[in-house]
Design a protein around this motif. Structure first.
Motif, mmCIF file in Angstrom:
data_model
loop_
_atom_site.group_PDB
_atom_site.id
_atom_site.type_symbol
_atom_site.label_atom_id
_atom_site.label_comp_id
_atom_site.label_asym_id
_atom_site.label_seq_id
_atom_site.Cartn_x
_atom_site.Cartn_y
_atom_site.Cartn_z
ATOM 1 N N GLY A 67 3.174 10.207 16.664
ATOM 2 C CA GLY A 67 2.806 10.479 18.053
ATOM 3 C C GLY A 67 3.788 9.809 18.998
ATOM 4 N N GLY A 80 2.698 0.592 9.832
ATOM 5 C CA GLY A 80 3.188 -0.242 8.734
ATOM 6 C C GLY A 80 3.288 0.532 7.436
ATOM 7 N N ALA A 136 3.741 7.744 10.734
ATOM 8 C CA ALA A 136 5.026 7.257 10.212
ATOM 9 C C ALA A 136 5.526 5.983 10.882
ATOM 10 C CB ALA A 136 6.077 8.359 10.321
ATOM 11 N N ASN A 137 5.163 5.761 12.145
ATOM 12 C CA ASN A 137 5.621 4.537 12.803
ATOM 13 C C ASN A 137 4.756 3.321 12.474
ATOM 14 O OD1 ASN A 137 8.026 4.528 14.517
ATOM 15 N ND2 ASN A 137 7.082 6.363 15.389
ATOM 16 N N THR A 176 0.841 -1.209 0.000
ATOM 17 C CA THR A 176 0.000 0.000 0.000
ATOM 18 C C THR A 176 0.873 1.256 0.000
ATOM 19 O OG1 THR A 176 -1.712 -1.200 1.192
ATOM 20 C CG2 THR A 176 -1.862 1.199 1.228
ATOM 21 N N LEU A 222 -7.252 5.729 7.751
ATOM 22 C CA LEU A 222 -8.214 6.400 8.630
ATOM 23 C C LEU A 222 -7.872 6.184 10.094
ATOM 24 C CD1 LEU A 222 -11.513 4.286 8.244
ATOM 25 C CD2 LEU A 222 -9.225 3.433 8.054
ATOM 26 N N ALA A 223 -6.554 6.152 10.414
ATOM 27 C CA ALA A 223 -6.134 5.853 11.788
ATOM 28 C C ALA A 223 -6.718 6.858 12.782
ATOM 29 C CB ALA A 223 -4.609 5.832 11.874
ATOM 30 N N GLN A 224 -6.864 8.129 12.368
ATOM 31 C CA GLN A 224 -7.507 9.106 13.268
ATOM 32 C C GLN A 224 -9.027 9.068 13.110
ATOM 33 O OE1 GLN A 224 -6.476 13.288 12.729
ATOM 34 N NE2 GLN A 224 -7.371 13.854 14.701
ATOM 35 N N GLY A 239 3.171 3.761 7.017
ATOM 36 C CA GLY A 239 4.037 4.921 7.218
ATOM 37 C C GLY A 239 5.512 4.554 7.129
ATOM 38 N N SER A 245 -1.889 8.181 6.120
ATOM 39 C CA SER A 245 -2.618 6.972 6.521
ATOM 40 C C SER A 245 -3.494 7.262 7.737
ATOM 41 C CB SER A 245 -1.635 5.829 6.815
ATOM 42 O OG SER A 245 -0.736 6.182 7.831
ATOM 43 N N VAL A 246 -3.742 8.556 7.997
ATOM 44 C CA VAL A 246 -4.406 8.958 9.240
ATOM 45 C C VAL A 246 -5.813 9.518 9.020
ATOM 46 C CG1 VAL A 246 -4.215 10.584 11.165
ATOM 47 C CG2 VAL A 246 -2.226 9.282 10.454
ATOM 48 N N SER A 306 -5.846 -0.657 -1.819
ATOM 49 C CA SER A 306 -4.987 -1.801 -2.145
ATOM 50 C C SER A 306 -5.783 -3.059 -2.481
ATOM 51 C CB SER A 306 -4.069 -2.112 -0.958
ATOM 52 O OG SER A 306 -4.836 -2.576 0.142
ATOM 53 N N ARG A 354 2.777 14.673 15.810
ATOM 54 C CA ARG A 354 1.459 14.525 15.173
ATOM 55 C C ARG A 354 0.385 15.400 15.810
ATOM 56 N NH1 ARG A 354 -0.500 8.413 16.845
ATOM 57 N NH2 ARG A 354 -1.897 9.005 18.537
HETATM 58 P P1 NDP Z 1 -0.773 0.805 11.829
HETATM 59 O O1 NDP Z 1 -1.700 0.524 12.957
HETATM 60 O O2 NDP Z 1 0.459 0.009 11.678
HETATM 61 O O3 NDP Z 1 -0.335 2.339 11.815
HETATM 62 C C1 NDP Z 1 -1.205 3.416 11.998
HETATM 63 C C2 NDP Z 1 -0.407 4.582 12.540
HETATM 64 O O4 NDP Z 1 -1.233 5.726 12.543
HETATM 65 C C3 NDP Z 1 0.041 4.387 13.978
HETATM 66 O O5 NDP Z 1 1.239 3.676 14.060
HETATM 67 C C4 NDP Z 1 0.186 5.817 14.427
HETATM 68 O O6 NDP Z 1 1.447 6.295 13.968
HETATM 69 C C5 NDP Z 1 -0.877 6.552 13.641
HETATM 70 N N1 NDP Z 1 -2.077 6.804 14.441
HETATM 71 C C6 NDP Z 1 -2.804 5.894 15.133
HETATM 72 N N2 NDP Z 1 -3.834 6.482 15.740
HETATM 73 C C7 NDP Z 1 -3.763 7.809 15.431
HETATM 74 C C8 NDP Z 1 -4.557 8.944 15.769
HETATM 75 N N3 NDP Z 1 -5.627 8.862 16.555
HETATM 76 N N4 NDP Z 1 -4.184 10.143 15.277
HETATM 77 C C9 NDP Z 1 -3.104 10.251 14.470
HETATM 78 N N5 NDP Z 1 -2.308 9.208 14.123
HETATM 79 C C10 NDP Z 1 -2.654 8.010 14.597
HETATM 80 O O7 NDP Z 1 -1.678 0.671 10.523
HETATM 81 P P2 NDP Z 1 -1.207 0.528 9.006
HETATM 82 O O8 NDP Z 1 -0.009 1.347 8.751
HETATM 83 O O9 NDP Z 1 -1.223 -0.895 8.613
HETATM 84 O O10 NDP Z 1 -2.463 1.204 8.294
HETATM 85 C C11 NDP Z 1 -2.616 2.607 8.381
HETATM 86 C C12 NDP Z 1 -4.004 2.993 7.893
HETATM 87 O O11 NDP Z 1 -4.117 2.653 6.522
HETATM 88 C C13 NDP Z 1 -5.137 2.263 8.601
HETATM 89 O O12 NDP Z 1 -6.193 3.171 8.769
HETATM 90 C C14 NDP Z 1 -5.517 1.152 7.649
HETATM 91 O O13 NDP Z 1 -6.858 0.788 7.788
HETATM 92 C C15 NDP Z 1 -5.254 1.822 6.315
HETATM 93 N N6 NDP Z 1 -4.931 0.910 5.244
HETATM 94 C C16 NDP Z 1 -5.569 1.121 4.068
HETATM 95 C C17 NDP Z 1 -5.295 0.350 2.978
HETATM 96 C C18 NDP Z 1 -5.959 0.660 1.705
HETATM 97 O O14 NDP Z 1 -6.034 -0.210 0.854
HETATM 98 N N7 NDP Z 1 -6.434 1.875 1.514
HETATM 99 C C19 NDP Z 1 -4.354 -0.784 3.060
HETATM 100 C C20 NDP Z 1 -3.665 -0.882 4.332
HETATM 101 C C21 NDP Z 1 -3.979 -0.058 5.386
HETATM 102 P P3 NDP Z 1 2.462 7.044 14.960
HETATM 103 O O15 NDP Z 1 2.652 6.112 16.116
HETATM 104 O O16 NDP Z 1 3.678 7.232 14.150
HETATM 105 O O17 NDP Z 1 1.789 8.317 15.354
#
Ligand code: NDP
Length: 331
Positions: free
Chosen positions: A185, A164, A161-162, A136, A249-251, A166, A225-226, A274, A204
């Motif tokens: 974060g 997968g 960024a931390n 992705t 949509l992590a946020q 990212g 990815s947020v 993806s 963040r």
């Molecule tokens: P991870 O859980 O590995 O990473 C998400 C990161 O987002 C966390 O490590 C953190 O980074 C950050 N984060 C988490 N919560 C918050 C918040 N409330 N506010 C801001 N930042 C936040 O997930 P993935 O990397 O695997 O996936 C990331 C996103 O992408 C997910 O939403 C997933 O559903 C989506 N995705 C979409 C795909 C697609 O086909 N469109 C395919 C794969 C994933 P940090 O600690 O650095 O702040």
């Protein structure tokens, strides 16, 4: 002739609607329809797989189900002119592990349209360490390249960024010569992000609350990815003609933004999916990973785990207690 093998099977009690999973012996006759049968050699665990196993979210939409959305293995039977017995193949997404049996088993049967030949420079294990997260990230980076982004245009911001997606985005962009700002974060992981190639760490929290419709022009591109307010703020910090690849949509899944970055700075918001991405786009993404991903860095972020333990590992992954990428060898 039918062969029996072990698979992790999720079932659901139709009365209580409770699901449960465990290792069971199944037969190749039980495999779903498809024109290619694969001996699975490696798989991984993504957040989505962990949700499927724990049942925390309704990822599984057909029961019984074998989870595992990423597969690397070799073809053992084929009715497709595109694949021969012995071909090494990979598969990501396509609803596998959700509505079609996936990779947590010794055998899988797939539609040939879903399969890619394994990239020449990557092993099956590499491909699973990369998994949907890395693939992705590559789709996102490809969107930026397709929009004409070059390292000379300015820095690129990666949010989450931390995570997968990212981490792989940071590593890929840096390897391609881009200056990368990593938003996180977890400032305590700054050294890790710098080791992947980030040159600037952004807190963040500076992106997570409502900001201005147009802010200072800082970035020529971004991988987000947020979602939610973060994505709105990222858009407002884009330079003229900048492009943002949005995949997550992590946020949150909302987007409280204005049209100002689009109509006054020509900013592009490029969506990335993806699961249903067409074959040509997948091949381009894997070629990008094959060409640019630093194998030593990949090895650093990968940990091997025992597939037998998936039920114990899944809740830990959901709780954010697993760092980096998990690789399972399917024996
Ligand atoms: P991870 O859980 O590995 O990473 C998400 C990161 O987002 C966390 O490590 C953190 O980074 C950050 N984060 C988490 N919560 C918050 C918040 N409330 N506010 C801001 N930042 C936040 O997930 P993935 O990397 O695997 O996936 C990331 C996103 O992408 C997910 O939403 C997933 O559903 C989506 N995705 C979409 C795909 C697609 O086909 N469109 C395919 C794969 C994933 P940090 O600690 O650095 O702040």
């Amino acid at each position: 002739m039918a062969e029996t093998f072990e698979a992790f099977v999720i079932t659901r009690d139709e009365e209580t609607k409770q699901q449960s999973g465990g290792w069971t012996t199944v037969s190749t006759d039980d495999l779903p329809e498809g024109d290619v049968t694969i001996r699975v050699r490696h798989t991984t665990m993504n957040y989505k797989d962990a949700l499927a196993i724990t049942g925390k979210s309704p990822v599984v939409r057909r029961f019984p189900m074998v989870p595992g959305i990423d597969i690397a293995g070799e073809v053992t039977a084929s009715d497709s002119p595109d694949f021969a017995v012995g071909d090494e193949v990979i598969m990501n997404g396509w609803g596998v592990g959700e509505v079609h049996w996936g990779g947590y088993a010794q055998y899988a049967r797939m539609k040939s349209d879903w399969l890619l030949k394994k990239p020449a420079g990557l092993s099956g294990a590499d491909c699973m360490a990369i998994g949907t997260a890395g693939y992705t990230a590559a789709l996102c980076v490809q969107r930026l390249l397709d929009a004409g982004l070059t390292p000379e245009a300015g820095p690129v911001l990666v949010t989450g960024a931390n995570g997968g997606v990212g981490s792989f985005s940071v590593a890929l962009l840096a390897a391609m010569g881009f200056t990368v700002a990593a938003s996180t974060g977890r400032p305590e992981e700054a050294d890790y992000l710098k080791s992947l190639g980030a040159t600037e760490i952004v807190d963040r929290n500076t992106l997570s609350d409502k900001g201005r419709p147009l802010d200072k022009e800082l970035y020529a591109g971004a991988v987000d990815s947020v979602g939610s307010t973060t994505l709105a703020n990222v858009l407002s910090k884009m330079k003229y003609d900048g492009t943002v690849a949005a995949c997550g949509l992590a946020q949150g899944f909302d987007l409280p933004a204005t049209v100002m970055p689009f109509i006054l700075r020509g900013v592009t918001l490029a969506g990335v999916d993806s699961v249903m991405a067409p074959k040509a786009r997948r091949e381009a993404a894997w070629a990008l990973l094959d060409q640019h991903l630093d194998r030593a860095k990949l090895a650093e972020i990968t940990q091997e785990a025992d597939l037998k333990d998936v039920a114990d590992i899944a809740p830990k992954l959901i709780d954010g207690k697993i760092r980096g990428r998990l690789l399972f060898k399917v024996d």
